[in-house]
Write a protein that holds these residues in place. Structure first.
Motif, PDB file in Angstrom:
ATOM      1  N   LEU A 257      16.604 -27.097  11.298  1.00 56.96           N
ATOM      2  CA  LEU A 257      17.314 -26.064  10.553  1.00 56.96           C
ATOM      3  C   LEU A 257      16.926 -24.675  11.071  1.00 56.96           C
ATOM      4  N   LEU A 292      19.867 -31.616   0.810  1.00 60.89           N
ATOM      5  CA  LEU A 292      20.573 -32.016   2.025  1.00 60.89           C
ATOM      6  C   LEU A 292      22.000 -32.428   1.663  1.00 60.89           C
ATOM      7  N   VAL A 370      19.127 -27.235   3.134  1.00 57.69           N
ATOM      8  CA  VAL A 370      20.011 -27.345   4.300  1.00 57.69           C
ATOM      9  C   VAL A 370      21.416 -26.903   3.883  1.00 57.69           C
ATOM     10  N   PHE A 374      23.153 -27.115  11.006  1.00 54.68           N
ATOM     11  CA  PHE A 374      21.881 -27.731  11.373  1.00 54.68           C
ATOM     12  C   PHE A 374      22.099 -28.820  12.416  1.00 54.68           C
TER      13      PHE A 374
END
Length: 398
Positions: A257, A292, A370, A374
């Motif tokens: 990331l 995520l 996130v 990424f």
């Protein structure tokens, strides 16, 4: 005469049993494959600014097989393009296929995760394949060799797509959409991965949240959440953070990331095997709140348009030399197709060692969110073999 190569890959999520032994040579093979993966990634990314997903192991395995049927400059070109030329030994001509064989044994033994590779050669009815070549690919890659009537495109397409569908757990239903009746040979390489998170996300905690595609575009995505102990490091020189998400068994996913405000394209040229293995080595376990996004991707690439930029070009030209594969004249590769799919959710993933300066485990964060573009890498932890890699720019796009 035409050779068509098709790579079909499917992947789902599964880490860390370090009890296996692996040879130094296999480690060299996996390191070379990581650098090949990044070279290939950079060429793919130069075509567009969107999501990317592929299996470098799938591609390199298929071309390692193809190199066994090549002679002279054609073979040299393939191995150099794969970054494998330095592994060659004059007194050990079958070293490279032996390393792939050993790598496959190391990565597919684990009962906790589904990982299956398959290779098939579909050959025109009257094309005579050299016995030595067919024996070698059966020995080292357990390849299936089948005769097929390419003059019947509809029937041959069904046969080939049924093979791919079965080998990828029905994740890829159509690897080829049409077949030229003048095709002489098709080399199919598949890889299927399905793994469950060692630390699964609770679906009841998944909520829609913002994902910042860029400074002008924001999308809503299902964001998974887990508060637990994870392996983590940061690379201050590259301005990225790295998180390891383990699967049950010997597999893991690395999430790379970029820091807020860092353009992900500035990182493209900096990722290589040395950095990747350095991150893995330097990680420390800390308590983190991880968020995520769930995502699915299905990507297809015409590798015959990309590989010449990596130096693999003569295989597509009349000067190609595949005399170890067949004594037929004017045998060359016409197309190279690669298709890969992945699904990442709360349960896991389905998808078809130098020290790096600037890596630190200090000033540790409490969150790993996130919510911007990424990178991710799915790899086998014992051998460090990179199975899949991708870039997520917009998780709402397939």
């Amino acid at each position: 005469m035409r050779i068509l190569l098709v790579f079909a890959c499917a992947s789902v999520l599964v880490p860390i049993s370090k009890t296996q032994e692996t040879s130094l040579n296999v480690t060299k093979l996996t390191t070379k494959n990581i650098d090949f993966a990044m070279d290939l990634y950079r060429k793919i990314s130069s075509y567009h600014d969107s999501n990317i997903f592929f299996s470098p192991l799938c591609v390199s395995t298929a071309f390692a097989i193809l190199s066994m049927g090549a002679e002279g400059p054609t073979r040299t070109e393939i191995l150099k393009g794969l970054n494998l030329d330095q592994l060659e030994q004059d007194d050990h001509p079958e070293l490279i296929p032996e390393l792939f064989q050993q790598l496959q044994k190391n990565t597919t033994h684990d009962e906790e995760v589904q990982l299956a590779q398959g290779t098939a050669l579909f050959v025109r009815l009257d094309l005579e394949v050299e016995r030595a070549f067919s024996d070698q690919i059966k020995k080292y890659f357990k390849a299936d060799i089948q005769n097929i009537d390419f003059a019947e495109p509809k029937a041959s397409k069904t046969t080939i797509n049924d093979y791919v569908k079965k080998r990828t757990g029905h994740r890829i239903s159509e690897a080829v959409s049409d077949i030229d009746p003048f095709t002489q040979l098709m080399l199919i390489n598949t890889i299927f991965f399905q793994g469950k998170w060692e630390l699964p996300f609770d679906p009841s905690h998944t909520e829609n949240d913002r994902f910042y595609v860029d400074k002008y575009n924001i999308v809503q995505v299902p964001m998974m959440f887990r508060d637990d102990k994870f392996y983590y490091c940061s690379d201050e020189s590259l301005k990225v953070k790295v998180l390891r998400l383990p699967y049950k068994g010997d597999m893991a996913m690395l999430i790379l990331l970029p820091n807020k405000g860092v353009d992900y394209t500035s990182i493209d040229d900096e990722i290589n095997a040395e950095r990747l293995l350095g991150w893995i080595k330097q990680m420390q376990i800390i308590k983190l709140e991880v968020q995520l996004p769930k995502f699915k991707m299905e990507q297809s690439y015409e590798m015959h348009k990309i590989l010449p930029h990596l130096g693999i070009s003569s295989i597509f030209e009349n000067r190609a030399n595949f005399s170890r594969l067949s004594k037929e004249q004017e045998l060359k590769v016409s197309e190279v197709l690669h298709k890969a799919v992945i699904e990442v959710d709360e349960r896991g993933t389905t998808a078809a060692a130098a020290t790096v300066t600037g890596i630190t485990g200090y000033s540790l964060p409490s969150t790993f969110i996130v919510n911007r573009p990424f990178f991710f890498f799915i790899y086998h932890e014992v051998t460090n073999s990179l199975l899949f890699m991708g870039r997520v720019i917009n998780p709402t796009k397939m």
